[in-house]
Design a protein around this motif. Structure first.
Motif, short mmCIF file in Angstrom:
data_model
loop_
_atom_site.label_atom_id
_atom_site.label_comp_id
_atom_site.label_asym_id
_atom_site.label_seq_id
_atom_site.Cartn_x
_atom_site.Cartn_y
_atom_site.Cartn_z
N GLY A 3 45.73 35.61 39.15
CA GLY A 3 45.67 36.34 37.89
C GLY A 3 44.61 37.43 37.93
O GLY A 3 44.59 38.28 38.80
N ASP A 4 43.70 37.39 36.97
CA ASP A 4 42.65 38.39 36.88
C ASP A 4 41.34 37.93 37.51
O ASP A 4 40.30 38.56 37.32
N LEU A 5 41.37 36.83 38.23
CA LEU A 5 40.18 36.33 38.91
C LEU A 5 40.37 36.42 40.42
O LEU A 5 41.38 35.97 40.96
N ARG A 6 39.39 37.02 41.10
CA ARG A 6 39.47 37.15 42.56
C ARG A 6 38.14 36.71 43.15
O ARG A 6 37.08 37.18 42.72
N ILE A 7 38.18 35.80 44.11
CA ILE A 7 37.00 35.36 44.84
C ILE A 7 37.21 35.69 46.30
O ILE A 7 38.22 35.31 46.90
N TYR A 8 36.27 36.43 46.89
CA TYR A 8 36.44 36.88 48.27
C TYR A 8 35.19 36.55 49.08
O TYR A 8 34.07 36.76 48.62
#
Length: 302
Positions: A3-8
């Motif tokens: 969705g609107d959450l990204r962890i990289y």
């Protein structure tokens, strides 16, 4: 990425000093338009860096990875025009050890670096302009002045030219900008003390232009020229780097439907210090690469 959450997160075990130490590449969290973590500076334009077999690329490139908090917003419905604001790690790159034992130098920055960036994307390439505003300096024994204002502007972009060919460029300049220029990062290019004993943000200018040509679907070349100037002449407690030239030309072969690359590159460089010492070098480099990510996700079936 959900969705609107990204962890990289990305790391390797090849340290910047050439040792096999743990090396963090990126680690950040992005929620909607807000990014926080360790990644590329808002001033960077990694899409405009010419393709070279030399891993470092042109020494005049604006390239910095550091802790960042960034907000990016689109200025139009098609998201071709974007504006970004960043607060980033503030630190001063200056000499901390001198021959005089009575002089102690401690680099500090009372505020984070502030960066603003505008970018325009089109079907034929992109244009980006960014500015950084800094407070650079520190504590020097016997010097009442602690910090001075530093700033820099970076203009860069890519333009598609005649089919698949590309023109890539960057022009940057300012005072106290040196820490953001790849080849002088860590060489104390930010500030110095002039003949009157005043703290000065050091002028720095850098730029490059590259042309990428596709000879065929499997064969391509990139020619690059870069120039850099750090005007620290007459200042103490700062870098002895003055200017350099960089040139590279390569030929890269990527057989059709494979993840294998082979290339050869010629490089030329020269360097002059602030006390007029001068040197130049020539190099030929061969490279072989097998792209495991492409092989697993995008390559032909085996």
């Amino acid at each position: 990425h959900a969705g609107d959450l990204r962890i990289y997160y990305e790391n390797d075990f090849w340290g910047p000093d050439g040792t096999t130490n743990y090396h963090l590449r990126h680690a950040y969290v992005q929620i909607w338009n807000i990014l926080a973590g360790y990644t590329y500076s808002t001033l960077n334009d990694v899409d405009a860096v010419p393709e070279t077999l030399d891993y470092e690329g042109p020494g005049s490139v604006i390239y910095q990875k550091q802790p960042v908090i960034r907000y990016t917003t689109a200025l139009d419905a098609a998201k071709r025009h974007t504006l970004a604001f960043g607060m980033e790690r503030g630190t001063s790159d200056l000499i901390t050890s001198v021959d005089d034992p009575d002089i102690v130098i401690t680099p500090t920055s009372p505020w984070p670096d502030g960066v603003v960036r505008y970018r325009y994307d089109s079907d034929q390439g992109h244009l980006q302009v960014g500015a950084v505003f800094r407070s650079v300096g520190g504590y020097v024994t016997g010097l009442p002045q602690r910090h001075v204002f530093g700033w820099g502007i970076n203009l860069s972009g890519v333009r598609r030219w005649k089919g698949k060919d590309n023109i890539l460029f960057q022009v940057s300049g300012g005072r106290g900008l040196g820490r953001y220029i790849q080849d002088v990062t860590g060489l104390a290019p930010d500030v110095g003390i002039d003949a009157q004993g005043r703290l000065q943000a050091i002028p720095a200018y850098a730029g490059y232009i590259g042309y990428q040509h596709y000879w065929s679907g499997t064969l391509r070349s990139t020619v690059t020229y870069g120039y850099m100037l750090v005007d620290a002449v007459g200042c103490n407690f700062t870098t002895d780097f003055h200017h350099s030239d960089y040139a590279a030309a390569n030929l890269i072969w990527n057989p059709k439907d494979t993840a294998f690359y082979m290339g050869i590159e010629y490089m030329y460089g020269d360097h002059e210090t602030s006390d007029t010492r001068y040197g130049r070098a020539n190099r030929i480099q061969f490279s072989f690469q097998y792209d495991l990510l492409r092989m697993m996700n995008y390559g032909p079936s085996r």
